[in-house]
Design a protein around this motif. Structure first.
Motif, short mmCIF file in Angstrom:
data_model
loop_
_atom_site.label_atom_id
_atom_site.label_comp_id
_atom_site.label_asym_id
_atom_site.label_seq_id
_atom_site.Cartn_x
_atom_site.Cartn_y
_atom_site.Cartn_z
N ALA A 49 0.85 -1.19 0.00
CA ALA A 49 0.00 0.00 0.00
C ALA A 49 0.88 1.24 0.00
O ALA A 49 2.06 1.17 0.37
CB ALA A 49 -0.92 0.02 1.21
N ALA A 50 0.29 2.37 -0.41
CA ALA A 50 1.04 3.62 -0.45
C ALA A 50 0.11 4.79 -0.17
O ALA A 50 -1.10 4.72 -0.44
CB ALA A 50 1.69 3.81 -1.83
N ILE A 51 0.68 5.87 0.34
CA ILE A 51 -0.08 7.08 0.62
C ILE A 51 0.84 8.27 0.44
O ILE A 51 2.01 8.23 0.82
CB ILE A 51 -0.66 7.04 2.06
CG1 ILE A 51 -1.60 8.21 2.30
CG2 ILE A 51 0.45 7.02 3.10
CD1 ILE A 51 -2.43 8.06 3.58
N ARG A 52 0.31 9.34 -0.16
CA ARG A 52 1.06 10.59 -0.21
C ARG A 52 0.83 11.31 1.11
O ARG A 52 -0.32 11.47 1.53
CB ARG A 52 0.61 11.47 -1.37
CG ARG A 52 1.50 12.70 -1.55
CD ARG A 52 1.13 13.53 -2.75
NE ARG A 52 1.19 12.78 -4.00
CZ ARG A 52 2.31 12.50 -4.63
NH1 ARG A 52 3.47 12.92 -4.16
NH2 ARG A 52 2.28 11.82 -5.77
N PHE A 53 1.90 11.74 1.75
CA PHE A 53 1.74 12.25 3.11
C PHE A 53 0.94 13.54 3.15
O PHE A 53 0.29 13.83 4.16
CB PHE A 53 3.12 12.46 3.76
CG PHE A 53 3.06 12.36 5.25
CD1 PHE A 53 3.01 13.50 6.03
CD2 PHE A 53 3.01 11.13 5.88
CE1 PHE A 53 2.92 13.41 7.40
CE2 PHE A 53 2.92 11.03 7.24
CZ PHE A 53 2.87 12.17 8.02
N SER A 54 0.93 14.30 2.07
CA SER A 54 0.12 15.53 2.02
C SER A 54 -1.34 15.24 1.72
O SER A 54 -2.17 16.15 1.76
CB SER A 54 0.70 16.49 0.99
OG SER A 54 0.74 15.88 -0.29
N GLY A 55 -1.65 13.99 1.40
CA GLY A 55 -3.04 13.63 1.13
C GLY A 55 -3.35 13.54 -0.35
O GLY A 55 -2.54 13.91 -1.18
N GLY A 56 -4.51 12.98 -0.67
CA GLY A 56 -4.98 12.95 -2.04
C GLY A 56 -4.57 11.76 -2.86
O GLY A 56 -4.91 11.67 -4.04
N TYR A 57 -3.82 10.84 -2.26
CA TYR A 57 -3.40 9.65 -3.02
C TYR A 57 -3.20 8.48 -2.08
O TYR A 57 -2.49 8.58 -1.08
CB TYR A 57 -2.09 9.93 -3.75
CG TYR A 57 -1.46 8.69 -4.36
CD1 TYR A 57 -0.40 8.04 -3.72
CD2 TYR A 57 -1.92 8.17 -5.56
CE1 TYR A 57 0.17 6.91 -4.25
CE2 TYR A 57 -1.36 7.02 -6.10
CZ TYR A 57 -0.31 6.40 -5.45
OH TYR A 57 0.26 5.27 -5.99
#
Length: 117
Positions: A49-57
């Motif tokens: 899994a992955a996440i952009r730390f600023s949000g939106g992904y």
């Protein structure tokens, strides 16, 4: 460089839940994508899994969609992986990784997750 420390692994039974944490420090930017990977004995490392730390992904491997949830706490600079309905095939060492590009990823030391049937 960014430093990453994973925690939260353990031994659980099939169907149980665990929450992994990945705490980041050092040269870390909110636009970084933080990834979870895992490696089972005798198998290649695989994306989870992955996440952009600023949000939106966010992104998930098909094998964990609907069971795992990735999230972040900006104040703690920490990314979480909530793992539900665990299966024996989820047994692996789980690593988090991040950096400006995949070629520059820094990796944590890993945390062991073992799911018994």
């Amino acid at each position: 460089q960014v430093q990453l420390v994973e925690s939260g692994g353990g031994l659980v039974q099939a169907g149980d839940s665990l929450r992994l944490s990945c705490a980041a420090s050092g040269r870390f930017f909110n636009w970084y994508v933080v990834n979870w990977f895992r490696q089972a004995p005798g198998k290649a490392r695989e994306f989870v899994a992955a996440i952009r730390f600023s949000g939106g992904y966010t992104n998930y491997a098909d094998s964990v969609k609907g069971r795992f949830i990735i999230s972040r706490d900006n104040a703690k600079t920490t990314v979480y992986l909530q793992m539900n309905s665990l299966k024996p095939e989820d047994t692996a060492v789980y690593y988090c990784a991040t950096g400006p590009t995949p070629n520059d990823y820094q990796w944590g030391q890993g945390t062991q997750v073992t799911v018994s049937s």
